[in-house]
Design an enzyme around this catalytic site. Structure first.
Site, PDB file in Angstrom:
ATOM      1  N   PHE A   1       1.088   5.543  -9.074  1.00  0.00           N
ATOM      2  CA  PHE A   1       2.041   5.570 -10.409  1.00  0.00           C
ATOM      3  C   PHE A   1       2.499   4.067 -10.441  1.00  0.00           C
ATOM      4  O   PHE A   1       2.626   3.255 -11.487  1.00  0.00           O
ATOM      5  CB  PHE A   1       3.382   6.385 -10.277  1.00  0.00           C
ATOM      6  CG  PHE A   1       4.236   6.445 -11.325  1.00  0.00           C
ATOM      7  CD1 PHE A   1       3.901   7.173 -12.348  1.00  0.00           C
ATOM      8  CD2 PHE A   1       5.419   5.896 -11.052  1.00  0.00           C
ATOM      9  CE1 PHE A   1       4.745   7.140 -13.543  1.00  0.00           C
ATOM     10  CE2 PHE A   1       6.250   5.683 -12.280  1.00  0.00           C
ATOM     11  CZ  PHE A   1       6.026   6.211 -13.347  1.00  0.00           C
TER      12      PHE A   1
ATOM     13  N   GLU B   1      15.097   8.947 -23.155  1.00  0.00           N
ATOM     14  CA  GLU B   1      15.552   9.229 -21.906  1.00  0.00           C
ATOM     15  C   GLU B   1      16.890   9.927 -21.808  1.00  0.00           C
ATOM     16  O   GLU B   1      17.305  10.847 -20.991  1.00  0.00           O
ATOM     17  CB  GLU B   1      15.362   7.956 -21.108  1.00  0.00           C
ATOM     18  CG  GLU B   1      14.103   7.538 -20.662  1.00  0.00           C
ATOM     19  CD  GLU B   1      13.239   8.299 -19.610  1.00  0.00           C
ATOM     20  OE1 GLU B   1      14.040   9.334 -19.150  1.00  0.00           O
ATOM     21  OE2 GLU B   1      12.005   8.346 -19.802  1.00  0.00           O
TER      22      GLU B   1
ATOM     23  N   SER C   1      15.292  -6.956  -8.365  1.00  0.00           N
ATOM     24  CA  SER C   1      15.051  -7.519  -7.050  1.00  0.00           C
ATOM     25  C   SER C   1      13.765  -8.396  -7.166  1.00  0.00           C
ATOM     26  O   SER C   1      12.773  -8.138  -6.859  1.00  0.00           O
ATOM     27  CB  SER C   1      14.819  -6.126  -6.229  1.00  0.00           C
ATOM     28  OG  SER C   1      14.776  -7.081  -4.927  1.00  0.00           O
TER      29      SER C   1
ATOM     30  N   GLU D   1       9.693  -5.458 -11.592  1.00  0.00           N
ATOM     31  CA  GLU D   1      10.193  -4.732 -12.463  1.00  0.00           C
ATOM     32  C   GLU D   1      11.136  -5.327 -13.372  1.00  0.00           C
ATOM     33  O   GLU D   1      12.030  -6.021 -12.870  1.00  0.00           O
ATOM     34  CB  GLU D   1      10.860  -3.422 -11.892  1.00  0.00           C
ATOM     35  CG  GLU D   1      11.341  -2.417 -13.051  1.00  0.00           C
ATOM     36  CD  GLU D   1      12.132  -1.156 -12.433  1.00  0.00           C
ATOM     37  OE1 GLU D   1      11.584  -0.002 -12.840  1.00  0.00           O
ATOM     38  OE2 GLU D   1      12.951  -1.366 -11.500  1.00  0.00           O
TER      39      GLU D   1
ATOM     40  N   GLU E   1       7.084  15.803 -14.714  1.00  0.00           N
ATOM     41  CA  GLU E   1       6.928  14.533 -14.108  1.00  0.00           C
ATOM     42  C   GLU E   1       7.607  14.531 -12.742  1.00  0.00           C
ATOM     43  O   GLU E   1       7.754  13.381 -12.236  1.00  0.00           O
ATOM     44  CB  GLU E   1       7.749  13.460 -14.693  1.00  0.00           C
ATOM     45  CG  GLU E   1       6.899  12.914 -16.047  1.00  0.00           C
ATOM     46  CD  GLU E   1       7.780  12.174 -17.255  1.00  0.00           C
ATOM     47  OE1 GLU E   1       8.760  11.654 -16.835  1.00  0.00           O
ATOM     48  OE2 GLU E   1       7.309  11.917 -18.371  1.00  0.00           O
TER      49      GLU E   1
ATOM     50  N   GLU F   1      10.664  15.512 -12.218  1.00  0.00           N
ATOM     51  CA  GLU F   1      12.004  15.253 -12.142  1.00  0.00           C
ATOM     52  C   GLU F   1      12.963  16.576 -12.103  1.00  0.00           C
ATOM     53  O   GLU F   1      12.704  17.741 -12.517  1.00  0.00           O
ATOM     54  CB  GLU F   1      12.563  14.566 -13.567  1.00  0.00           C
ATOM     55  CG  GLU F   1      11.779  13.220 -13.692  1.00  0.00           C
ATOM     56  CD  GLU F   1      12.164  12.418 -15.063  1.00  0.00           C
ATOM     57  OE1 GLU F   1      12.205  11.519 -15.064  1.00  0.00           O
ATOM     58  OE2 GLU F   1      12.426  13.348 -16.079  1.00  0.00           O
TER      59      GLU F   1
END
Length: 374
Positions: A192, A277, A298, A304, A327, A329
C-alpha cells in the site's frame, strides 16, 4: 518473435518505450485496424478495453518482431489486470492484412462506456501513467504481475503526488539539475505504501557537493486532513482508530484520536477528498472548508504531502461514518467542546501532529469563524 496489435494506452509511444525499456525508433511498427472491434472507456478507470462490436473498427498500431524479452515485459505490465493475448487478423494501411495478437480482457471483467480517445487520454492521464509505469516496471522480475496489480491504486496515487510536486515552484535558489546528483535509485519495497532509497549528493551551503549518501523514505503520496468544527455550538469532532505504525514503534497507546483524513485519489482535489472522507469516516457533511496548512509532516523520513483543513459543519446532524470496511477501517467518533479539545492539546494528550496543527490554527481563527457563521 511475436507480432502484437496495440489498441489502447500502449499506442502512446513513450509508454511503450518505458515498458519495453528501449526506443520506439527501434520497433517495427505499422498503423493498423481491427475490424469488428471497438475501443471503449472502462467505467471508473483511466484506461480502455477492446470489445467485439459489429460495425466498429479499432484503430491501433501493429508492432512486429517483438523479442521474448519484450513479450515478458508486456505480459508483466498487462497480465496483472486480467488481460490475455489472443490471435486476430488486422488490416494494414496499404490494404493488406497481417496476423497479430491482442491483449483482450477477461469476459465480463470491465464495464465499458463511451468510445475511448487516445489524445484525450494523453492530455489527462499520459504523464501520470508514465510515472506509474516507472514504478511498476521497477518490480519486473522481482514480483508477479498480480502482486503489483494489487498495489496499482496506490502506485497511481504516488504518481499523482509526484506530478503535483513537480508542478510546485522551486525556491528560486537551487537548480535541481545541478544541485542534486542521483547515483542510484532503488525501489526497495511495494505494498500500500512503498519504500525507496537513493544514493545521492546535494550541494552544500559552501558550494561544494556533499559526499554520496544513502537515504531512504516511506512513499505515501498526498493526503487531506479535516477537523470538523461547528462554530454555532463551538464543538469539534475527532475520530479514533488503531494505527499500526505507533504500535510497531512500541507505543503503548496505538489507538489515536485524530481529525478525519484520507489519501487523495488521482483526479481528485484535496478539498474533494476532505469532504468525502468526512462523510465516510464520521458521517459529517462539510459545509465550508478553511485551509490551515499544507506540507510534509516528517520531511526527514516520510514522502507524504498533507493538506489540512478546518471543516465547517453542523455537528448536531452526524450520521453514518465509521470508515470503509473493505479498507480495514474501524473508526469511532466523538464530539467535544472546543475548550475540552484545547485542554487536551495543552496537556499533550493527543499524539497526532496534524490534529495539533489544526487545533492551534483554530485557536487563532475561532472568533472570526464564530462571527461569520453565527
Amino acid at each position: 518473435m511475436a507480432d502484437l496489435f496495440f489498441f489502447g494506452t500502449l499506442r502512446h509511444t513513450p509508454l511503450l518505450e518505458l515498458v519495453l525499456g528501449r526506443s520506439g525508433d527501434a520497433l517495427n511498427a505499422l498503423s493498423a485496424k481491427l475490424p469488428g472491434h471497438g475501443v471503449y472507456q472502462v467505467a471508473g478507470q483511466p484506461f480502455p478495453a477492446i470489445e467485439e462490436r459489429q460495425g466498429a473498427t479499432a484503430e491501433g498500431v501493429l508492432v512486429q518482431d517483438l523479442s521474448p524479452a519484450d513479450l515478458d515485459a508486456l505480459n508483466f505490465y498487462e497480465g496483472g489486470f486480467g488481460y490475455a493475448l489472443k490471435p486476430v487478423t488486422v488490416q494494414l494501411a496499404d490494404g493488406g492484412s497481417a496476423g497479430a495478437e491482442v491483449y483482450f480482457p477477461e469476459p465480463g471483467l470491465w464495464q465499458t462506456e463511451e468510445p475511448w480517445d487516445l489524445a484525450a487520454w494523453v492530455d489527462e492521464w499520459g504523464a501520470l501513467s508514465l510515472r506509474a509505469a516507472e514504478e511498476v516496471m521497477a518490480y519486473h522480475g522481482r514480483m508477479s504481475a498480480e502482486e503489483v496489480a494489487r498495489s496499482f491504486p496506490s502506485i497511481r496515487r504516488r504518481a499523482a503526488a509526484w506530478l503535483a510536486g513537480q508542478a510546485r515552484p522551486g525556491d528560486g535558489v537551487h537548480d535541481l539539475s545541478r544541485d542534486v546528483i542521483v547515483h542510484n535509485h532503488n525501489r526497495a519495497y511495494l505494498n500500500f505504501f512503498a519504500m525507496e532509497e537513493m544514493d545521492l549528493q546535494f550541494r552544500r551551503y559552501d558550494g561544494s557537493m556533499s559526499p554520496v549518501m544513502n537515504r531512504a523514505c516511506s512513499m505515501a503520496g498526498h493526503a487531506a486532513v479535516v477537523l470538523p468544527y461547528d462554530p454555532v455550538r463551538d464543538q469539534v469532532l475527532l475520530v479514533e482508530q488503531f494505527r499500526a505504525p505507533p504500535f510497531m514503534m512500541g507505543d503503548a497507546h496505538p489507538w489515536m484520536w485524530e481529525p478525519v483524513a484520507g489519501v487523495i485519489d488521482p483526479g481528485e482535489t484535496a478539498e474533494e477528498t476532505a469532504r468525502r472522507e468526512a462523510v465516510e469516516e464520521a458521517g459529517v457533511t462539510v459545509l465550508h472548508l478553511e485551509p490551515v496548512a499544507r506540507g510534509y509532516p516528517s520531511s526527514g523520513a516520510l514522502a507524504e504531502f498533507i493538506h489540512i483543513f478546518i471543516g465547517i459543519a453542523d455537528l448536531s446532524d452526524v450520521s453514518g461514518g465509521g470508515g470503509v470496511a473493505g479498507e480495514g477501517e474501524d473508526i469511532r467518533s466523538r464530539t467535544l467542546s472546543y475548550e475540552e479539545m484545547m485542554e487536551g492539546i495543552d496537556a499533550q494528550t493527543y499524539q497526532d501532529m496534524p490534529l495539533v496543527t489544526a487545533a492551534l490554527w483554530l485557536s487563532r481563527h475561532r472568533e472570526r469563524l464564530r462571527a461569520e457563521h453565527s
